[in-house]
Design a protein around this motif. Structure first.
Motif, PDB file in Angstrom:
ATOM      1  N   HIS A   1      -0.177  -4.200  -7.955  1.00 41.16           N
ATOM      2  CA  HIS A   1       0.581  -5.036  -7.249  1.00 41.16           C
ATOM      3  C   HIS A   1       1.798  -5.655  -7.975  1.00 41.16           C
ATOM      4  O   HIS A   1       2.335  -6.729  -7.952  1.00 41.16           O
ATOM      5  CB  HIS A   1      -0.230  -6.326  -6.639  1.00 41.16           C
ATOM      6  CG  HIS A   1      -1.051  -5.794  -5.710  1.00 41.16           C
ATOM      7  ND1 HIS A   1      -0.963  -5.899  -4.290  1.00 41.16           N
ATOM      8  CD2 HIS A   1      -2.275  -5.551  -5.972  1.00 41.16           C
ATOM      9  CE1 HIS A   1      -1.950  -5.362  -3.922  1.00 41.16           C
ATOM     10  NE2 HIS A   1      -2.933  -5.095  -4.457  1.00 41.16           N
TER      11      HIS A   1
ATOM     12  N   CYS B   1       3.627  -5.785   1.214  1.00 42.86           N
ATOM     13  CA  CYS B   1       2.098  -5.677   0.727  1.00 42.86           C
ATOM     14  C   CYS B   1       1.415  -7.158   1.560  1.00 42.86           C
ATOM     15  O   CYS B   1       1.759  -8.165   0.776  1.00 42.86           O
ATOM     16  CB  CYS B   1       1.877  -5.597  -0.503  1.00 42.86           C
ATOM     17  SG  CYS B   1       0.426  -5.635  -1.288  1.00 42.86           S
TER      18      CYS B   1
ATOM     19  N   HIS C   1       3.232   0.467  -6.074  1.00 41.63           N
ATOM     20  CA  HIS C   1       2.917  -0.999  -6.308  1.00 41.63           C
ATOM     21  C   HIS C   1       1.446  -1.209  -6.666  1.00 41.63           C
ATOM     22  O   HIS C   1       1.149  -2.127  -7.125  1.00 41.63           O
ATOM     23  CB  HIS C   1       3.492  -1.573  -4.802  1.00 41.63           C
ATOM     24  CG  HIS C   1       3.034  -2.995  -4.674  1.00 41.63           C
ATOM     25  ND1 HIS C   1       3.506  -3.952  -5.348  1.00 41.63           N
ATOM     26  CD2 HIS C   1       2.267  -3.577  -3.737  1.00 41.63           C
ATOM     27  CE1 HIS C   1       3.058  -5.125  -5.060  1.00 41.63           C
ATOM     28  NE2 HIS C   1       2.118  -4.867  -4.033  1.00 41.63           N
TER      29      HIS C   1
ATOM     30  N   CYS D   1      -0.504  -9.082  -1.231  1.00 41.83           N
ATOM     31  CA  CYS D   1       0.355  -9.949  -2.153  1.00 41.83           C
ATOM     32  C   CYS D   1       0.618 -11.535  -1.234  1.00 41.83           C
ATOM     33  O   CYS D   1       0.575 -12.294  -1.888  1.00 41.83           O
ATOM     34  CB  CYS D   1       1.801  -9.404  -2.487  1.00 41.83           C
ATOM     35  SG  CYS D   1       1.553  -8.121  -3.671  1.00 41.83           S
TER      36      CYS D   1
END
Ligand SMILES: [Zn+2]
Length: 219
Positions: A36, A64, A31, A67
């Motif tokens: 991301h 995350c 990721h 994010c």
């Protein structure tokens, strides 16, 4: 690494010590490696075999933090602003654009007017930011004629199209009071800025999020 894919651990110290096992989560790592990228797209890359060494991404649990923080936004100031008591007593305006995808008429900007009293809003699409002045005159004429009220206060940010001489002169001669919000402080222009986010979400993919906002699109 040994032939059976095991890493031998050589313990030289004779003293007792504790070991901690740490599992590196592959899905989070990929990721991050892909700037991301979301789980579904990573899964797609894996399925279509587009990346050498990309494992199948299953973990939906891994969150995350970056994010989440990236999607935060600052809230409008509440105490500094007043609410209008009649239609057109206070109108919020803001220009948004250029949008990634132009409209059918190749217009990449839009100007938004929100009536503070009724929270009704009007959207006009523009090719150039400089059209803001003539659009404002159009909006003023339309709004005043239809509602029977006069536009009294206009609240905008200090964008060049709102503080040009002709714009200021026009407001002066029509008795419109200006409220200019501070630069880089969209909180002060919260009403219009919030509606922008209804029309264009952060990722810029959709132009109109709800039928409710679509109702008022005129331009
Ligand atoms: Zn992320």
């Amino acid at each position: 690494m040994t032939a059976n894919k095991v890493f031998p651990l050589l313990m030289t110290s004779k003293e007792n010590f504790a070991l901690e096992a740490e599992k590196v989560d592959g899905s989070l790592l990929w990721h991050l490696r892909y700037g991301h990228l979301n789980q579904r797209s990573l899964q797609l890359l894996h399925q279509k075999n587009m990346v050498v060494g990309l494992p199948s991404i299953h973990s939906e649990k891994e969150i995350c933090e970056d994010c989440i923080f990236g999607k935060f936004h600052r809230l409008p100031f509440s105490q500094s602003s007043w609410r209008a008591k009649a239609p057109l007593e206070l109108v919020h305006a803001d220009i948004c654009g250029p949008t990634r995808t132009p409209s059918f008429n190749n217009k990449r900007y839009f100007i938004l007017f929100v009536d503070d009293f009724s929270r009704m809003m009007w959207v006009y699409f523009l090719e150039q930011k400089s059209e803001a002045f003539s659009i404002f005159k159009q909006f003023k004429a339309f709004g005043e004629n239809q509602s029977g009220h006069n536009l009294k206060v206009l609240r905008t940010d200090r964008g060049g199209e709102f503080i040009s001489n002709e714009f200021s002169e026009y407001c002066k001669s029509n008795g419109i009071k200006r409220e200019l919000t501070a630069r880089y402080t969209p909180q002060q222009n919260g009403v219009a800025e919030r509606r922008n986010r209804t029309i264009v979400p952060r990722d810029g993919k959709k132009h109109v999020e709800s039928k409710e906002s679509a109702k008022y699109i005129l331009g």
